[in-house]
Design a protein around this motif. Structure first.
Motif: not given
Length: 145
Positions: A43, A108-109, A112-113, A120
């Motif tokens: 992360f 990146w966006s 996150k979901k 990821k």
């Protein structure tokens, strides 16, 4: 002032490219190795790369407008497109690098979901990888190295 901004933009580019390469490599290794996505490493690598990439963009935008090359727009007008070096610095480099940052930001966006580590890692590998390839494609290598 121009020289300071140019040097900052050039040296930060080395750091951004190295971080971007490491983030993409880490994502590929995490995906292939079926590793868990950790907050302490994965992360933070993605976030730090995102932040430094955006800082590089902001410095690049300032550099674009204080650069002596920017005056070529007034001197050459539409003929900038006919001069390969002027086109690289005034059109291709800024446009493609902004596009690369868009891909990195989308990656990146999207990550996150997602909940699964493999998805990821795959998102980072694809979007950050596209950003890396785009950045590498429009660096003025003859002037930079």
């Amino acid at each position: 002032m121009y020289e300071v901004i140019l040097n900052l933009h050039s040296y930060l580019a080395y750091i951004v490219l190295a971080l971007l390469f490491l983030t993409v490599a880490n994502a590929i290794l995490g995906l292939v190795g079926n590793k868990p996505f950790t907050l302490t490493k994965d992360f933070r690598m993605g976030l730090f790369t995102l932040i430094l990439s955006h800082m590089q963009l902001l410095i690049g935008i300032v550099l674009y407008f204080v650069s002596p090359r920017f005056q070529l727009w007034g001197e050459m007008g539409g003929k900038v497109m006919g001069d390969s070096m002027a086109r690289l610095y005034l059109v291709e480099h800024p446009f493609i690098n902004i596009l690369a940052l868009v891909f990195i930001t989308i990656g990146w966006s999207k990550h996150k979901k997602l909940m699964e580590a493999n998805r990821k890692f795959k998102t980072f590998a694809i979007f950050y990888g596209i950003g890396l390839v785009l950045l590498l494609s429009r660096i003025p290598w003859s002037q930079w190295l």
